[in-house]
Motif scaffolding. Structure first.
Motif, PDB file in Angstrom:
ATOM      1  N   VAL A 188       2.510   6.365  16.510  1.00 58.33           N
ATOM      2  CA  VAL A 188       3.517   5.948  16.444  1.00 58.33           C
ATOM      3  C   VAL A 188       3.909   5.034  15.227  1.00 58.33           C
ATOM      4  N   ALA A 189       2.953   3.838  15.404  1.00 55.68           N
ATOM      5  CA  ALA A 189       2.902   2.913  14.501  1.00 55.68           C
ATOM      6  C   ALA A 189       2.648   3.443  13.103  1.00 55.68           C
ATOM      7  N   GLU A 190       1.905   4.154  12.863  1.00 57.89           N
ATOM      8  CA  GLU A 190       1.554   4.707  11.689  1.00 57.89           C
ATOM      9  C   GLU A 190       2.606   5.592  11.157  1.00 57.89           C
ATOM     10  N   LYS A 191       3.379   6.554  11.995  1.00 57.75           N
ATOM     11  CA  LYS A 191       4.437   6.945  11.589  1.00 57.75           C
ATOM     12  C   LYS A 191       5.728   6.267  11.184  1.00 57.75           C
ATOM     13  N   LEU A 192       5.761   5.176  11.827  1.00 57.52           N
ATOM     14  CA  LEU A 192       6.867   4.201  11.633  1.00 57.52           C
ATOM     15  C   LEU A 192       6.517   3.699  10.127  1.00 57.52           C
ATOM     16  N   LYS A 193       5.403   3.208   9.788  1.00 58.53           N
ATOM     17  CA  LYS A 193       5.069   2.931   8.501  1.00 58.53           C
ATOM     18  C   LYS A 193       5.421   3.703   7.546  1.00 58.53           C
ATOM     19  N   LYS A 194       4.882   5.075   7.842  1.00 60.10           N
ATOM     20  CA  LYS A 194       5.269   6.093   6.776  1.00 60.10           C
ATOM     21  C   LYS A 194       6.916   6.084   6.452  1.00 60.10           C
ATOM     22  N   ALA A 195       7.662   6.182   7.721  1.00 60.46           N
ATOM     23  CA  ALA A 195       9.054   6.304   7.879  1.00 60.46           C
ATOM     24  C   ALA A 195       9.479   5.242   6.872  1.00 60.46           C
ATOM     25  N   GLN A 196       9.328   4.044   6.921  1.00 60.07           N
ATOM     26  CA  GLN A 196       9.802   3.037   6.345  1.00 60.07           C
ATOM     27  C   GLN A 196       9.617   3.079   4.766  1.00 60.07           C
ATOM     28  N   LYS A 197       8.281   3.635   4.570  1.00 56.68           N
ATOM     29  CA  LYS A 197       8.015   3.737   3.099  1.00 56.68           C
ATOM     30  C   LYS A 197       9.025   4.669   2.431  1.00 56.68           C
ATOM     31  N   LEU A 198       9.235   5.890   3.308  1.00 56.40           N
ATOM     32  CA  LEU A 198      10.052   7.040   2.912  1.00 56.40           C
ATOM     33  C   LEU A 198      11.644   6.628   2.691  1.00 56.40           C
ATOM     34  N   ILE A 199      11.775   5.838   3.655  1.00 49.26           N
ATOM     35  CA  ILE A 199      13.311   5.281   3.264  1.00 49.26           C
ATOM     36  C   ILE A 199      13.473   4.452   2.311  1.00 49.26           C
ATOM     37  N   LYS A 200      12.443   3.542   2.016  1.00 45.92           N
ATOM     38  CA  LYS A 200      12.508   2.660   0.813  1.00 45.92           C
ATOM     39  C   LYS A 200      12.490   3.263  -0.501  1.00 45.92           C
TER      40      LYS A 200
END
Length: 64
Positions: free
Chosen positions: A31-43
């Motif tokens: 979940v932590a890794e996916k959250l980091k990826k999601a943050q990068k995609l949102i940015k």
């Protein structure tokens, strides 16, 4: 992003990440890794939208 992707590709990837996270079948580390990826995609998506908005404003303002 690792490679330059289109906005639509980034949104689709973000949707996949969200679906995976919502499944509730991932451990905390995943979940932590996916959250980091999601943050990068949102940015990335926000930056692309801002950039595109600026280009549109220039065109509409006659500053081509």
């Amino acid at each position: 992003m690792e490679k330059e992707m289109k906005y639509e590709e980034a949104v689709a990837e973000l949707e996949r990440v969200v679906t995976q996270m919502e499944s509730g079948q991932m451990d905390l580390d995943a979940v932590a890794e996916k959250l980091k990826k999601a943050q990068k995609l949102i940015k990335y998506c926000k930056e692309r939208l801002t950039e595109t908005d600026g280009e549109i404003q220039k065109i509409l303002g006659g500053e081509a």
